[in-house]
Structure formats: structure tokens, C-alpha cells
Design an enzyme around this catalytic site. Sequence first.
Site, PDB file in Angstrom:
ATOM      1  N   HIS A 204       0.795  -1.230   0.000  1.00  0.00           N
ATOM      2  CA  HIS A 204       0.000   0.000   0.000  1.00  0.00           C
ATOM      3  C   HIS A 204       0.829   1.284   0.000  1.00  0.00           C
ATOM      4  CE1 HIS A 204       0.914  -0.082   4.288  1.00  0.00           C
ATOM      5  NE2 HIS A 204       0.636   1.204   4.295  1.00  0.00           N
TER       6      HIS A 204
HETATM    7  C1  UD1 Z   1      -1.667   5.787   5.998  1.00  0.00           C
HETATM    8  C2  UD1 Z   1      -0.340   6.190   6.634  1.00  0.00           C
HETATM    9  C3  UD1 Z   1       0.620   5.012   6.579  1.00  0.00           C
HETATM   10  C4  UD1 Z   1       0.000   3.743   7.161  1.00  0.00           C
HETATM   11  C5  UD1 Z   1      -1.322   3.477   6.456  1.00  0.00           C
HETATM   12  C6  UD1 Z   1      -2.001   2.267   7.032  1.00  0.00           C
HETATM   13  C7  UD1 Z   1       0.237   8.584   6.376  1.00  0.00           C
HETATM   14  C8  UD1 Z   1       1.153   9.530   5.686  1.00  0.00           C
HETATM   15  N1  UD1 Z   1       0.302   7.286   5.937  1.00  0.00           N
HETATM   16  O1  UD1 Z   1      -1.407   5.530   4.624  1.00  0.00           O
HETATM   17  O2  UD1 Z   1       1.775   5.328   7.330  1.00  0.00           O
HETATM   18  O3  UD1 Z   1       0.881   2.651   6.953  1.00  0.00           O
HETATM   19  O4  UD1 Z   1      -2.163   4.637   6.635  1.00  0.00           O
HETATM   20  O5  UD1 Z   1      -3.016   1.812   6.187  1.00  0.00           O
HETATM   21  O6  UD1 Z   1      -0.486   8.967   7.261  1.00  0.00           O
HETATM   22  N2  UD1 Z   1      -8.516   5.571   1.266  1.00  0.00           N
HETATM   23  C9  UD1 Z   1      -9.773   5.042   1.154  1.00  0.00           C
HETATM   24  N3  UD1 Z   1     -10.472   4.787   2.309  1.00  0.00           N
HETATM   25  C10 UD1 Z   1      -9.989   5.053   3.532  1.00  0.00           C
HETATM   26  C11 UD1 Z   1      -8.707   5.633   3.636  1.00  0.00           C
HETATM   27  C12 UD1 Z   1      -7.985   5.878   2.492  1.00  0.00           C
HETATM   28  O7  UD1 Z   1     -10.262   4.770   0.071  1.00  0.00           O
HETATM   29  O8  UD1 Z   1     -10.671   4.795   4.541  1.00  0.00           O
HETATM   30  C13 UD1 Z   1      -7.742   5.824   0.025  1.00  0.00           C
HETATM   31  C14 UD1 Z   1      -7.912   7.237  -0.504  1.00  0.00           C
HETATM   32  O9  UD1 Z   1      -7.836   7.190  -1.884  1.00  0.00           O
HETATM   33  C15 UD1 Z   1      -6.695   7.950   0.064  1.00  0.00           C
HETATM   34  C16 UD1 Z   1      -5.653   6.845   0.004  1.00  0.00           C
HETATM   35  O10 UD1 Z   1      -6.363   5.654   0.304  1.00  0.00           O
HETATM   36  O11 UD1 Z   1      -6.332   9.096  -0.651  1.00  0.00           O
HETATM   37  C17 UD1 Z   1      -4.527   7.049   0.969  1.00  0.00           C
HETATM   38  O12 UD1 Z   1      -5.048   7.164   2.306  1.00  0.00           O
HETATM   39  P1  UD1 Z   1      -4.214   7.942   3.431  1.00  0.00           P
HETATM   40  O13 UD1 Z   1      -4.916   7.877   4.724  1.00  0.00           O
HETATM   41  O14 UD1 Z   1      -3.848   9.303   2.905  1.00  0.00           O
HETATM   42  O15 UD1 Z   1      -2.871   7.142   3.530  1.00  0.00           O
HETATM   43  P2  UD1 Z   1      -2.600   5.563   3.567  1.00  0.00           P
HETATM   44  O16 UD1 Z   1      -1.992   5.193   2.257  1.00  0.00           O
HETATM   45  O17 UD1 Z   1      -3.747   4.771   4.034  1.00  0.00           O
END
Ligand code: UD1
Length: 352
Positions: A204
Site C-alpha cells: 500500500h
Molecule cells: C496511511 C499512513 C501510513 C500507514 C497506512 C495504514 C500517512 C502519511 N500514511 O497511509 O503510514 O501505513 O495509513 O493503512 O499517514 N482511502 C480510502 N479509504 C480510507 C482511507 C484511504 O479509500 O478509509 C484511500 C484514498 O484514496 C486515500 C488513500 O487511500 O487518498 C490514501 O489514504 P491515506 O490515509 O492518505 O494514507 P494511507 O496510504 O492509508
Amino acid sequence: MKILSVVGARPQFVKLAPIAGECAGRGVEHVIVHTGQHYDPMLSDVFFSDLGIPDPDVHLGVGSGSHGVQTGAILGALDEVLATHRPDWVLVYGDTNSTLAGALSAVKQQLRVAHLEAGLRSFNRRMPEEHNRVLTDHAADLLLAPTRVAADHLATEGLAGRTVVVGDVMIDVLHRVRDAMVDTGRVLADLGMPAGGFSVATIHRAENTDDPTRLGAIITALQQMDHPVVLLAHPRLRAKAAEHGLDLDGGALVARDPLPYPQLVGAVSQARGVITDSGGLQKEAFALRAPCTTVRTETEWVETVELGWNVLVEPGPGLREAASRPAPGPTDATPYGDGRAAAAVLDALLAH
Ligand code: UD1
């Protein structure tokens, strides 16, 4: 004493569970603030229900966004929450944008901050998590380090005086869940995977998902494995694969949605190996004695590599070969503690 926990992303809910349990056991007032960084039920709600965590007292509902937008939204929303609750300690977890925003908001309001999982370093300044860790550690008043190595990093940065080694709370949760007997037969039947004959994969991180060539090479290697691989696909992975025109399913690879925590533990305990770029899963694989193959150039959890249970690989044939290797000889090493880290955290908060 009143503790206010700020959490927002999946691994933080896992770490919150033993802390919430320990607070309840000791009658310590505990306020839970969910930033809303993760909002999909499978990345959030199931962790609260499965791990017996009380519902959040406050939900900020910030959702996804660029780093600045997401971190800023949490920071803006926390002012009022912290001013209302005035806790003795603000507790922040790990290395996400929710961690940094929680720490920053608290110090600006003259509230004491403790950082759980302090001192981890990848020394890769391109990782958003590395910025979050370093900035949070230097802002916090109490640094709760999971390992000796983490405490040594903090000492090198001049932070030894604020550091306490408490062990790793993820081991607390893992022991609890494993001992509560997950129905592993059911988990394997649902996944369609043979006991002992498959790998669990998760990918991820931005450095692996956002570059189409790199993601393509990872997926191809997984599809060409010599045994079945179940890929528990984070929403970000699915979105990026679709954007790059890459099919996740094919060959040895089957993509599924992320699993709730007990089912994940059940699956890993029955797997021949784990292939991941997650931090937590590298430790969980070690604790469950599944050889881990990490698709990264470095790891914060160096103990798993030193003990021979984890190897770092680049996408390509090296990944395929590493993930087919046999398990190393048995070990009884416990570099992440004995499963009683949450008690040590509460002791440290009470003592300071
Ligand atoms: C975040 C953390 C990472 C951790 C991971 C665990 C930061 C910088 N990164 O990364 O350290 O390992 O969480 O999973 O804080 N999205 C959804 N649904 C959700 C959440 C996210 O669809 O409930 C999608 C969205 O397109 C979003 C993308 O995932 O833009 C990234 O989500 P984000 O929370 O920004 O970071 P993670 O990659 O999950």
C-alpha cells in the site's frame, strides 16, 4: 489522570486496543479522538468492534486529502477538542499524518504529549512516515520506544532524557487475539487458500503504488509465484492499479479486500510466508513465525531481518525467489517484548 488518544489510521486502532483496555482496567479516564483519516468500515469500524475498543468520543471526519490538506484539517479541528478536554496526556501513535497533527496541536496548547512507537527510523527522508516520526519525536515530552534500537536512535538525536523503553503494544494485541482462538479453518475456506501452502501479501505504500512501472513489476512477480498468493488490497492499491491499467488478479495471485484483524492473524498463522510493505505486518509475521519478504529498500524493524525472518527485496525475480524460500530455524527471541507493553505505557504516563 486523563489521557486523550488521537488515532486515525488502521494500524493505530490496533495499537489503541491494549491501551484502551489497560485504561479501563485501571479506572483511568480515556478520551478517544478519531481523526477520520481512515473511514472505510474495513479500515476502521471493524477494528473497534473486533478488538473491543469503545466508540470514539470525538470523530473529526477529516477524510482523505494531500498531506498538507489532511494534516492541516486535523490540526484545525483538534484545537477546540483539546481545549475542551484539557487532558493530562495527549497520546499519539506511530507515524501517520494523524500522529503529527495530534502532537503539534497538543504542544501548541501547552499540553503534554507522549509518542507511542517513538524512535523508529528508516533514514529514508522520501517517506512521509519518516517526516512524521522525526517531527513528532522532537515535539513530544515523553518518548515511548518499542525497542532498544529505537531508544538508541532517540539518544543519537539528543532525546535520551525523554525516552522510556516499553515494548511493543502490537504484541499485546496479537497474543490476545491469537489466544482468543480465531477460527482459522473458516478464514482459509473463505480465502480459498490451502493451509501452509500460500502467502499473504499487502502492498500500500506510495513508493510502491504510485509508480506504474514499479507497481507493475511487483504484481507480475506475485502472479509468477510458485504457490498461491492472496493479496489483501488496500483501497489505495486498487485505485492506483486501476489508474495504471494493471490487473491485480492473474496467475498465482488472487486479490481480496483487507481482512479484519483476527482474520488477518488467522491467515498469517496458516501461511507459508508474508509479502508486504507494511511495518506492522513484518512484526506480526515474525511473531507468528511466518517468513516475511518486504518490498522496500529499508525497514524500521531491523530485528526481524537480523534474526533471519525477514528479507528486503526489490520488485522482480528477487522478490519471487525470496518469497519461495523455506522458513529459517526456530527462534525464541522476543525483541518486541512479552505482550505487556500497554501496562508499561500506563506506568510511564502515571510516573511522569
Ligand atoms: C496511511 C499512513 C501510513 C500507514 C497506512 C495504514 C500517512 C502519511 N500514511 O497511509 O503510514 O501505513 O495509513 O493503512 O499517514 N482511502 C480510502 N479509504 C480510507 C482511507 C484511504 O479509500 O478509509 C484511500 C484514498 O484514496 C486515500 C488513500 O487511500 O487518498 C490514501 O489514504 P491515506 O490515509 O492518505 O494514507 P494511507 O496510504 O492509508
